[in-house]
Design a protein around this motif. Structure first.
Motif, PDB file in Angstrom:
ATOM      1  N   CYS A 160      -2.222   0.135   1.216  1.00  0.00           N
ATOM      2  CA  CYS A 160      -1.785   1.533   1.162  1.00  0.00           C
ATOM      3  C   CYS A 160      -0.574   1.755   0.256  1.00  0.00           C
ATOM      4  O   CYS A 160      -0.030   2.859   0.219  1.00  0.00           O
ATOM      5  CB  CYS A 160      -1.466   2.013   2.573  1.00  0.00           C
ATOM      6  SG  CYS A 160      -2.891   2.019   3.681  1.00  0.00           S
ATOM      7  N   ARG A 198       0.762   7.749   2.556  1.00  0.00           N
ATOM      8  CA  ARG A 198       1.060   6.417   3.077  1.00  0.00           C
ATOM      9  C   ARG A 198       0.931   6.320   4.601  1.00  0.00           C
ATOM     10  O   ARG A 198       0.319   5.389   5.122  1.00  0.00           O
ATOM     11  CB  ARG A 198       2.456   6.004   2.626  1.00  0.00           C
ATOM     12  CG  ARG A 198       2.813   4.591   2.977  1.00  0.00           C
ATOM     13  CD  ARG A 198       4.100   4.177   2.253  1.00  0.00           C
ATOM     14  NE  ARG A 198       4.557   2.900   2.676  1.00  0.00           N
ATOM     15  CZ  ARG A 198       4.087   1.745   2.212  1.00  0.00           C
ATOM     16  NH1 ARG A 198       3.140   1.753   1.310  1.00  0.00           N
ATOM     17  NH2 ARG A 198       4.571   0.615   2.646  1.00  0.00           N
ATOM     18  N   CYS A 246      -2.371  -4.159   5.349  1.00  0.00           N
ATOM     19  CA  CYS A 246      -2.472  -2.701   5.232  1.00  0.00           C
ATOM     20  C   CYS A 246      -1.324  -2.136   4.398  1.00  0.00           C
ATOM     21  O   CYS A 246      -1.516  -1.169   3.664  1.00  0.00           O
ATOM     22  CB  CYS A 246      -2.514  -2.068   6.612  1.00  0.00           C
ATOM     23  SG  CYS A 246      -4.108  -2.337   7.435  1.00  0.00           S
ATOM     24  N   THR A 247      -0.146  -2.737   4.488  1.00  0.00           N
ATOM     25  CA  THR A 247       0.970  -2.311   3.628  1.00  0.00           C
ATOM     26  C   THR A 247       0.591  -2.505   2.167  1.00  0.00           C
ATOM     27  O   THR A 247       0.822  -1.639   1.329  1.00  0.00           O
ATOM     28  CB  THR A 247       2.248  -3.104   3.971  1.00  0.00           C
ATOM     29  OG1 THR A 247       2.584  -2.840   5.332  1.00  0.00           O
ATOM     30  CG2 THR A 247       3.394  -2.723   3.073  1.00  0.00           C
ATOM     31  N   LEU A 263      -1.767   3.942   6.448  1.00  0.00           N
ATOM     32  CA  LEU A 263      -1.344   2.797   7.257  1.00  0.00           C
ATOM     33  C   LEU A 263      -1.901   2.887   8.681  1.00  0.00           C
ATOM     34  O   LEU A 263      -2.338   1.888   9.245  1.00  0.00           O
ATOM     35  CB  LEU A 263       0.179   2.696   7.295  1.00  0.00           C
ATOM     36  CG  LEU A 263       0.839   2.189   6.024  1.00  0.00           C
ATOM     37  CD1 LEU A 263       2.351   2.365   6.102  1.00  0.00           C
ATOM     38  CD2 LEU A 263       0.482   0.740   5.771  1.00  0.00           C
ATOM     39  N   ASN A 270      -4.599   0.054   9.803  1.00  0.00           N
ATOM     40  CA  ASN A 270      -4.271  -0.856  10.908  1.00  0.00           C
ATOM     41  C   ASN A 270      -5.280  -0.736  12.040  1.00  0.00           C
ATOM     42  O   ASN A 270      -5.666  -1.733  12.643  1.00  0.00           O
ATOM     43  CB  ASN A 270      -2.852  -0.597  11.408  1.00  0.00           C
ATOM     44  CG  ASN A 270      -1.827  -1.308  10.557  1.00  0.00           C
ATOM     45  OD1 ASN A 270      -1.779  -2.532  10.534  1.00  0.00           O
ATOM     46  ND2 ASN A 270      -1.022  -0.550   9.838  1.00  0.00           N
ATOM     47  N   SER A 274      -0.858  -5.796   9.587  1.00  0.00           N
ATOM     48  CA  SER A 274       0.212  -4.949   9.062  1.00  0.00           C
ATOM     49  C   SER A 274       0.564  -5.256   7.605  1.00  0.00           C
ATOM     50  O   SER A 274       0.606  -4.347   6.778  1.00  0.00           O
ATOM     51  CB  SER A 274       1.447  -5.057   9.956  1.00  0.00           C
ATOM     52  OG  SER A 274       2.453  -4.203   9.488  1.00  0.00           O
TER      53      SER A 274
END
Length: 98
Positions: A48, A54, A44-45, A58, A62, A41
């Motif tokens: 992205c 977004r 990936c945050t 995400l 993920n 998480s």
């Protein structure tokens, strides 16, 4: 006879070199299997954060991270460091992972 005396030294050098190579590969923060599922998480945050899409980014990042345990560095591209992430394709043949 001098060759037989050098053989143990050569073997020791080869063992030391292989150990160093293993440590260097283990320290790669982006290669396949370099993450745990809990790390997906936040990675990936990061990945992205610069896109206007977004939510889908995400979602798919993920999904790919859970399968590959890897997220490439940067915001775009660099997928070659994570072959699983790079090679997972949609049914149409496009990239599945952002």
């Amino acid at each position: 006879m001098a060759n037989f005396k050098a053989l143990p030294l050569l073997l020791l050098a080869l063992i030391a070199f292989s150990m160093l190579a293993t440590v260097a590969l283990a320290n790669n923060p982006y290669g396949p299997g370099s993450l745990t599922i809990n790390q997906c998480s936040p990675q990936c945050t990061r990945r992205c954060s610069n896109t206007q899409y977004r939510k889908p980014c995400l979602f798919f990042c993920n999904k790919c991270c859970r399968k590959c345990l890897c997220v490439p560095p940067g915001f775009y591209g660099n997928k070659q460091v994570c072959p699983c992430y790079n090679n997972w394709k949609t049914q149409q043949g496009g990239p599945k992972c952002p």
